[in-house]
Each structure stands twice: as C-alpha cells, then as structure tokens.
Design an enzyme around this catalytic site. Structure first.
Site, PDB file in Angstrom:
ATOM      1  N   HIS A 135     -21.298  41.765  -7.724  1.00 18.84           N
ATOM      2  CA  HIS A 135     -20.915  40.719  -8.678  1.00 18.84           C
ATOM      3  C   HIS A 135     -19.537  40.168  -8.343  1.00 18.84           C
ATOM      4  CE1 HIS A 135     -18.881  44.309 -10.154  1.00 18.84           C
ATOM      5  NE2 HIS A 135     -18.058  43.524 -10.843  1.00 18.84           N
ATOM      6  N   ASP A 137     -16.206  38.655 -10.686  1.00 13.19           N
ATOM      7  CA  ASP A 137     -15.750  38.878 -12.057  1.00 13.19           C
ATOM      8  C   ASP A 137     -16.053  37.660 -12.922  1.00 13.19           C
ATOM      9  OD1 ASP A 137     -14.836  41.438 -11.591  1.00 13.19           O
ATOM     10  OD2 ASP A 137     -12.806  40.782 -11.067  1.00 13.19           O
ATOM     11  N   HIS A 286     -18.185  41.972  -5.177  1.00 16.93           N
ATOM     12  CA  HIS A 286     -17.811  43.361  -4.928  1.00 16.93           C
ATOM     13  C   HIS A 286     -18.768  44.306  -5.641  1.00 16.93           C
ATOM     14  CE1 HIS A 286     -15.513  42.162  -8.548  1.00 16.93           C
ATOM     15  NE2 HIS A 286     -15.595  43.429  -8.920  1.00 16.93           N
ATOM     16  N   ARG A 303      -6.555  45.926 -14.491  1.00 13.75           N
ATOM     17  CA  ARG A 303      -6.966  44.656 -13.880  1.00 13.75           C
ATOM     18  C   ARG A 303      -6.257  43.477 -14.524  1.00 13.75           C
ATOM     19  NH1 ARG A 303     -13.278  42.852 -14.178  1.00 13.75           N
ATOM     20  NH2 ARG A 303     -12.813  42.729 -16.398  1.00 13.75           N
TER      21      ARG A 303
END
Length: 330
Positions: A135, A137, A286, A303
C-alpha cells in the site's frame, strides 16, 4: 532524474553528506548528518543539505538514516523542511497528545480490539494475500500524502523489516504496448477493499460502511516534481479499474501488482532504534512487516506525513473524489 553528483560506484557526495545506494532501483542510505542538530533551536538544516536530501528522495524514492537522536519536536521540525505535516484527526492513545502531526504506529495494535479481534486475526483479515498488504499511505484520499517520515523508537532484535517498491521503475519495465494501454485507465481506490469480513456481524464492516473513503485515481500518474510516469497501483486500496469488466479488472490488477513488486524493484530495510526512513509516497508502495506479531516484542514507530497534491494522469486530468474525501481536509 539526475542529480549531477553520481559517481561510477553509485556513491553521491553533496553538502557534506554521502548517499549510498542500497539496491539497483530503489533505496539509499544517507550518512554524515545528524538530523537533530539545531532543529529544535530553530536554525535546522541548511538549504544545501535540505536540497541534497530532497534530491536523494526523488532519485531513490526512499532514503534511510541510522543512529539518529530525533525526539518528537525534532521529527516535526525535520519534516517541515520538506513540506507541510498533516494532522490526522483520529489517532490512537499511543500517539503523543502535544504533537498532533505525529501518529505512533503502535496505535495499530489497538484497532483489532476495538472491533472485537486480537491482533493476529486483524492482520489476517486486512491482508489475506501477499499483494493485499502492499500500500501507499492513505491511498483512498483524493490527495494522498506526498511523503512519509517514519522513525523507530523500539524495535525487536529480529523481524519487523519494511519493504518498499519503486512504482516509476515498475512502469518503465512494462512493455511499450502495455504502457500505452494503462496510460489511459483509471481505478477506484477505496478504504477497506482488501478486508475479509468475519462470519455474521462484523463491527469493522459496519465501521467501513459508516466511514467510506474512496477516490478515482489515474492508473498512471505523472510525478509532479520529476515528471516520471508512475504505475499508481497498490493491493490494499484499489477496488476496480473503471470502464472494464470486473473479471478484466482483476486480471489487469493482478498483473500490474505483480509487476510493481518484482524483487528487482524493491528494497528491504532492517530497523534499529533511531533509524529514520523518508519515502516518496507518490512513487512507492510498501509492505509493513507481518513476521513479528507472534514474537511478543515491542515495535514502536512514529510517523509524520507531508501534505500531498491531487494526482494527475498522463492525459492531464486530476483524480476525483468519490466519497468521504476532499483536498486538504484531514
């Protein structure tokens, strides 16, 4: 894209830092820099080093820094040198309350319990196949983040690696007739399409129905900074290629996803405490680890995501929101 600094052995030196390629198409280690140096004092990175890091991200799609001393304030300050950090409205209890830009990925451990599942079942249902786990983000948004900066606080002594794939290289690796064919296609990206429901009532399915997020994105987007064509597919969000049958869509998506994650287009990173990964979310997908949940060892990551633009296709047409998303609204 060329930076002007490449040497025969791949090593790049600029502004006092060194960029060491990690794989043939994607990934580089950056050394010779302390990301925390001066950031919380307001002076931060100088323009030359900022430009060198930006160029490395654009060239290698994901770059890695080891042994860093960033705290939450420094993490956000570093991110601001490259764009505007977003502030997700919904974060779990592990995220730092005084830093709305930071999402602590240990929060994900809370989600299964919220919907009546342990973490192992939650992972199995969210990624029933290998391709479903890949996917970018927030890919269902009409304006997915431009980049993500992930910092490791606590990691297991083994397991927990992350893998990235270069979607520009994957597009370039397609045959010319296939490139021409996919250039004109669009696909719906929808939150939760890869999820396998529980028998009977499923609280997460009800949650998805009440909080739908979907956009129609070009299957090939033009990178806004490099001009590269990017095969804009992923396993977690892509629901259906527009204007083709469901059977045709499934066959095409399987072929394109398998192309995107061919080993030669990927790099795998072994995390250590203090490691930082900075990736271009417009040109990569990723795969988060699934080999460490059974170990019972902590893995705490922080993150920060940078605001992105609305993707534009080869034909110049931008992505369109379908439901639950609008540019700039988090």
């Amino acid at each position: 894209m060329t930076t002007g600094w490449d040497t025969d052995d791949g090593l790049v030196r600029a502004a006092g830092i060194e960029v060491h390629p990690a794989a043939g198409h994607i990934g580089a280690d950056i050394t010779g820099i302390d990301l925390a140096d001066g950031l919380t004092l307001g002076d931060g990175l100088d323009d030359a080093r900022t430009a060198a890091i930006r160029a490395a991200v654009l060239r290698w799609k994901v770059v890695f820094f080891r042994g860093q001393r960033l705290d939450h304030a420094g993490h956000v300050a570093f991110a601001r040198r490259f764009g505007e950090p977003v502030a997700p409205r919904k974060r779990g209890g592990a995220s730092p309350p005084d830093f709305p830009e930071i999402e602590t990925t240990a929060d994900r451990l809370e989600l299964g319990g919220k919907f009546g599942m342990d973490h192992d079942e939650w992972l199995r249902r969210r990624r029933p196949t290998l391709l479903r786990g890949w996917h970018c983000d927030h890919g269902a948004r009409v304006d997915p983040p431009a980049a993500t900066i992930l910092r490791a606080e606590t990691v297991p002594p083994y397991g927990g690696d992350t893998t990235w794939a270069n979607l520009a290289a994957a597009y370039a690796g397609l045959s010319a007739p296939v490139r021409r064919f996919v250039d004109g296609l669009r696909a719906e990206h929808r939150l939760g399409v890869g999820y396998q429901p529980r028998p009977g009532d499923d609280a997460y399915v009800r949650h998805l129905l009440d909080h739908q997020v979907a956009s129609l994105h070009p299957l090939v987007r033009v990178h806004p900074e490099t001009g590269e064509r990017v095969l804009y597919v992923n396993g977690y969000y892509v629901e259906q290629i527009a204007d083709v049958s469901r059977a045709e869509s499934r066959a095409l998506l399987d072929m394109l996803l398998e192309q995107a994650v061919r080993p030669e287009y990927t790099v795998r990173f072994r995390w250590e405490p203090g490691s930082v990964a900075f990736w271009d979310n417009r040109a990569t997908i990723h795969l988060a680890p699934s080999d460490n949940a059974h170990l019972g060892l902590p893995r705490t990551m922080h993150r920060v995501m940078l605001a992105g633009d609305v993707p534009v296709g080869v034909d110049g047409k931008p992505s369109e929101p379908v439901t639950g998303t609008e540019p700039g609204r988090w």
